[in-house]
Scaffold this active site. Structure first.
Site, short mmCIF file in Angstrom:
data_model
loop_
_atom_site.label_atom_id
_atom_site.label_comp_id
_atom_site.label_asym_id
_atom_site.label_seq_id
_atom_site.Cartn_x
_atom_site.Cartn_y
_atom_site.Cartn_z
CB SER A 263 -0.76 -0.02 1.23
OG SER A 263 -0.10 0.29 2.26
CE LYS A 264 -2.12 5.84 -3.54
NZ LYS A 264 -3.13 6.93 -4.22
NE ARG A 265 -1.75 2.00 5.79
CZ ARG A 265 -2.95 1.68 5.36
NH1 ARG A 265 -3.97 2.63 4.73
NH2 ARG A 265 -3.30 0.39 5.10
CB SER A 266 4.80 0.08 2.06
OG SER A 266 4.83 0.57 0.66
#
Length: 496
Positions: A263-266
């Site tokens: 995900s983008k949070r990675s």
């Protein structure tokens, strides 16, 4: 066999996700492996998600990675327009949607938002601790399929908002073949009558894809396996039009190290994220190519040309691909080590200049770090001592393996200082000769001189390069200043 034609069809909605980059790469490799044509098509039909500047990101990413398209908005190959909004203006999608309506394979739907909302169903696990997503779906009940021709014409004349829906048969099954997952059959009861033309006149992503792929003579369609569930609907469209289906290649999911969807949070889910973190495009492409595929001889470091030569989409793995950041760092480091010195210097220079404001030999500094880093962002922490001597503990001078301690370090520095002061030629060979002569004269281990000197001029336990290189880069005045600071620190430590 017809010439291979593949397409990368991104939506301009932001940064280039690693999954999208892998799709572009595999489409490119499939085409180039067979001397085929690689096409760029911009799918901007979802106007609500459109991000200003995102098209520029797409172009920059393809150029930066070497995935150069043969046809596209800027390279007309006779199949344009290559931007879907321009194809909407040309009336392409409405024409084919109405053709399906005439065949009974699609129909006008005038249902209000309120009625559609009443058909919504909740699917999934509502437990907050569960990883499964809760989804709200709407399975249309074919209400408007039963409108008479007169009712439809009346509503159209009255400008009642409408969409055009696909008419999926109520019974039977639909079967399609995927190169990775094989033959898949689904019951038509599981398929929804998806919208083909939205109320704003724009086609849905699913419909526009089928029409454009056919008109552009696309032979192979590569996409993530999340589209497997939609593919039966595409198959129905191809069958209703009487068109030949392309070869489907559905790619495995990309997960993080915890085996959850990337995900983008990675923090490293997009190409731009990785570039900002100091990875280089060649390593990124090499790494992304191995997210679901491996070379016949299990080679890991491969250039783009080598990937073109060896890539066979039939060898793509079904299992989820793990985005292993440790492996990417290793691979990036291998590319940096083998890089031409001039190219590396030009890439490293901006990172050096963010840390060092002094007039030093940046080329020499670049050469020192070249084989010691895994990403360009690692440079700063390795060389910051050149800008300013850090405040360090004199305990660093004690090293059992080097046979150094506070006393003999102080002695070595005190005795070496006047020898350095007397040097007129303060080059690396001259500094080296002074230290080696001292070691021979005192009959001590190399480390008993080199460790104290390197520690004094760097203030660090580990550095790129040894005492000779560091002192020659710092210059005589700064090196001597730092050695005097070390002598003072050691003297005070011994007197307390």
């Amino acid at each position: 066999m017809s010439k291979i034609r593949t397409r990368f069809a991104p939506s301009p909605t932001g940064k280039m996700h690693v999954g999208n980059l892998r799709t572009a790469l595999y489409e490119y490799l499939i085409a180039k492996h067979e001397n085929g044509t690689f096409i760029l098509r911009i799918e901007d039909t979802d106007q609500e998600r459109y991000v200003e500047g995102a098209v520029d990101i797409i172009y920059r990413t393809l150029e930066g990675t070497g995935l150069i398209h043969d046809e596209g908005p800027d390279k007309d190959g006779g199949y344009g327009p290559y931007v879907q909004s321009e194809r909407v203006a040309a009336g392409i999608y409405m024409k084919y949607a109405k053709e399906l309506v005439d065949k009974g394979a699609a129909y006008y739907c005038f249902c209000s938002k309120e009625r559609l909302a009443s058909l919504k169903q909740t699917v999934g696990n509502a437990d907050e601790d569960d990883d499964d997503e809760v989804k709200i779906i709407t399975k249309y009940d074919k209400h408007c399929l039963h409108l008479s021709k007169e009712e439809i014409e009346e509503k159209l004349a009255a400008d009642v908002p409408y969409v055009i829906r696909q008419n999926i048969p109520a019974g039977g099954t639909t079967t399609f073949h995927d190169s990775i997952y094989g033959e898949i059959t689904v019951s038509n009861e599981e398929l929804d009558d998806m919208v083909l033309i939205k109320s704003d006149g724009y086609p849905t992503y699913n419909f526009a894809n089928v029409v454009d792929d056919h008109l552009m003579e696309i032979t192979h369609v590569v996409r993530g396996n999340e589209y497997l569930s939609s593919t039966p609907k595409y198959t129905r469209l191809y069958q209703d039009f009487g068109w030949k289906e392309p070869v489907y290649v559905h790619l495995p999911l990309i997960t993080n190290e915890e085996h959850k969807k990337l995900s983008k949070r990675s923090g490293h889910s997009s190409y731009e994220d990785l570039i900002e973190q100091g990875f280089i495009s060649e390593a990124i492409i090499n790494f992304v190519a191995l997210l679901g595929w491996s070379s016949p001889n299990n080679t890991e470091i491969m250039s783009l040309d080598e990937l073109i030569r060896d890539f066979d989409y039939r060898n793509i793995n079904k299992s989820p691909a793990v985005f292993d950041i440790v492996k990417l760092r290793w691979m990036n480091g291998e590319y940096l080590k083998k890089m031409d010195e001039e190219k590396f210097y030009n890439m490293a220079l901006p990172y050096i200049k963010t840390v060092i404001n002094k007039d030093l030999d940046f080329r020499k500094i670049a050469n020192l770090v070249k084989t010691r880093i895994e990403t360009l962002c690692d440079i700063g922490s390795l060389i910051d001592f050149f800008e300013e001597l850090p405040d360090y503990d004199v305990g660093m001078f004690t090293h059992k393996k080097m046979k150094t301690n506070t006393e003999n370090s102080l002695a070595a520095l005190t005795e070496l200082l006047p020898r350095f002061e007397a040097l007129e030629d303060y080059s690396e060979p001259s500094v080296e000769e002074v230290i080696k002569s001292y070691i021979a004269e005192k009959q001590i281990k190399n480390g008993q001189a080199l460790w104290p000197v390197r520690t004094a001029v760097s203030g660090k336990l580990s550095t790129p390069g040894g005492a000779y290189e560091i002192m020659s880069i710092l210059g005589k005045e700064e090196s001597l200043r730092r050695i005097r600071i070390a002598i003072d620190k050691l003297s005070r430590a011994l007197n307390t």
